[in-house]
Design a protein around this motif. Structure first.
Motif, PDB file in Angstrom:
ATOM      1  N   GLY A   9       0.826  -1.203   0.000  1.00 67.05           N
ATOM      2  CA  GLY A   9       0.000   0.000   0.000  1.00 67.05           C
ATOM      3  C   GLY A   9       0.855   1.246   0.000  1.00 67.05           C
ATOM      4  N   TRP A  36      -9.496  -9.965  -2.173  1.00 70.78           N
ATOM      5  CA  TRP A  36      -9.165  -8.642  -1.650  1.00 70.78           C
ATOM      6  C   TRP A  36     -10.466  -7.885  -1.404  1.00 70.78           C
ATOM      7  CZ3 TRP A  36      -4.437  -7.006  -0.186  1.00 70.78           C
ATOM      8  CH2 TRP A  36      -3.327  -7.721  -0.647  1.00 70.78           C
ATOM      9  N   TYR A  37     -10.564  -7.308  -0.223  1.00 76.20           N
ATOM     10  CA  TYR A  37     -11.662  -6.437   0.141  1.00 76.20           C
ATOM     11  C   TYR A  37     -11.076  -5.048   0.391  1.00 76.20           C
ATOM     12  CZ  TYR A  37     -14.779 -10.429   1.003  1.00 76.20           C
ATOM     13  OH  TYR A  37     -15.566 -11.556   0.878  1.00 76.20           O
ATOM     14  N   ARG A  38     -11.956  -4.072   0.407  1.00 79.25           N
ATOM     15  CA  ARG A  38     -11.536  -2.732   0.794  1.00 79.25           C
ATOM     16  C   ARG A  38     -12.633  -2.058   1.601  1.00 79.25           C
ATOM     17  NH1 ARG A  38     -11.469   0.199  -5.193  1.00 79.25           N
ATOM     18  NH2 ARG A  38     -13.737   0.219  -5.524  1.00 79.25           N
ATOM     19  N   GLN A  39     -12.187  -1.132   2.417  1.00 80.31           N
ATOM     20  CA  GLN A  39     -13.129  -0.354   3.226  1.00 80.31           C
ATOM     21  C   GLN A  39     -12.662   1.079   3.297  1.00 80.31           C
ATOM     22  OE1 GLN A  39     -13.889  -1.885   7.171  1.00 80.31           O
ATOM     23  NE2 GLN A  39     -15.869  -0.870   7.226  1.00 80.31           N
ATOM     24  N   ARG A  45     -17.339  -2.571   4.118  1.00 70.67           N
ATOM     25  CA  ARG A  45     -16.286  -3.322   3.448  1.00 70.67           C
ATOM     26  C   ARG A  45     -16.883  -3.989   2.214  1.00 70.67           C
ATOM     27  NH1 ARG A  45     -12.240  -7.016   6.957  1.00 70.67           N
ATOM     28  NH2 ARG A  45     -12.233  -5.002   8.043  1.00 70.67           N
ATOM     29  N   ASP A  89     -10.825   4.835  -5.278  1.00 68.70           N
ATOM     30  CA  ASP A  89     -10.202   3.565  -4.921  1.00 68.70           C
ATOM     31  C   ASP A  89      -9.495   3.627  -3.567  1.00 68.70           C
ATOM     32  OD1 ASP A  89      -9.205   3.241  -8.350  1.00 68.70           O
ATOM     33  OD2 ASP A  89     -10.842   2.175  -7.351  1.00 68.70           O
ATOM     34  N   ALA A  91      -8.724   3.460   0.117  1.00 73.27           N
ATOM     35  CA  ALA A  91      -9.349   2.664   1.175  1.00 73.27           C
ATOM     36  C   ALA A  91      -8.267   1.857   1.878  1.00 73.27           C
ATOM     37  CB  ALA A  91     -10.389   1.709   0.585  1.00 73.27           C
ATOM     38  N   TYR A  93      -7.169  -1.802   2.251  1.00 72.47           N
ATOM     39  CA  TYR A  93      -7.373  -3.041   1.517  1.00 72.47           C
ATOM     40  C   TYR A  93      -6.996  -4.224   2.403  1.00 72.47           C
ATOM     41  CZ  TYR A  93      -8.291  -0.625  -2.844  1.00 72.47           C
ATOM     42  OH  TYR A  93      -8.863   0.149  -3.829  1.00 72.47           O
ATOM     43  N   TYR A  94      -7.896  -5.186   2.448  1.00 70.84           N
ATOM     44  CA  TYR A  94      -7.706  -6.360   3.290  1.00 70.84           C
ATOM     45  C   TYR A  94      -7.618  -7.616   2.423  1.00 70.84           C
ATOM     46  CZ  TYR A  94      -9.310  -3.354   7.110  1.00 70.84           C
ATOM     47  OH  TYR A  94      -9.440  -2.337   8.022  1.00 70.84           O
ATOM     48  N   GLY A 114      -4.613  -5.421   6.928  1.00 72.04           N
ATOM     49  CA  GLY A 114      -5.006  -4.292   6.091  1.00 72.04           C
ATOM     50  C   GLY A 114      -3.822  -3.429   5.697  1.00 72.04           C
ATOM     51  N   GLN A 116      -3.110   0.460   3.736  1.00 75.69           N
ATOM     52  CA  GLN A 116      -3.759   1.693   3.298  1.00 75.69           C
ATOM     53  C   GLN A 116      -3.346   2.042   1.866  1.00 75.69           C
ATOM     54  OE1 GLN A 116      -5.943   3.951   5.166  1.00 75.69           O
ATOM     55  NE2 GLN A 116      -6.208   4.707   3.064  1.00 75.69           N
TER      56      GLN A 116
END
Length: 121
Positions: A9, A36-39, A45, A89, A91, A93-94, A114, A116
């Protein structure tokens, strides 16, 4: 036990690129689905991209054609190549993994800590 550690990140200008990495370690028998997820702040999320054990991929519509998920089986590492980044975009990212530790274990969901991603000029 399985650990997922993300890296890659950072801060990038709009239109730029980043590659996120997620390394899985510990007792691993089989990695099924990696995702991959993001919040973003104030938002739920969301699933960004996923890759199955046979290499099938799936993306949220907003990143199709810009992001690519891939896996290096030998390294137990999953990547997210992000191109043409937009401010939306940005966020945390997890990394998420559906992993079996042994042949007789249940499939278990694991999460990384996570990383950033900031997209700003």
């Amino acid at each position: 036990q399985v650990q997922l550690v993300e890296s890659g990140g950072g801060v990038v200008q709009p239109g730029g690129s980043l590659r996120l990495s997620c390394a899985a370690s510990g007792t691993i028998f089989r990695i099924n689905i990696m995702a991959w997820y993001r919040q973003a702040p104030g938002k739920q999320r969301e699933l960004v991209a996923a890759i199955t054990s046979d290499g099938s991929t799936n993306y949220v519509d907003s990143v199709k054609g810009r992001f690519a998920i891939s896996r290096d089986r030998a390294k137990n590492t999953t990547y997210l190549q992000m191109n043409s980044l937009k401010p939306e975009d940005a966020a945390v990212y997890y990394c998420n993994g559906d992993i079996q530790s042994t042949s007789y274990s249940w499939r278990t969901d694991y999460w990384g800590q996570g990383t950033q991603v900031t997209v700003s000029s």
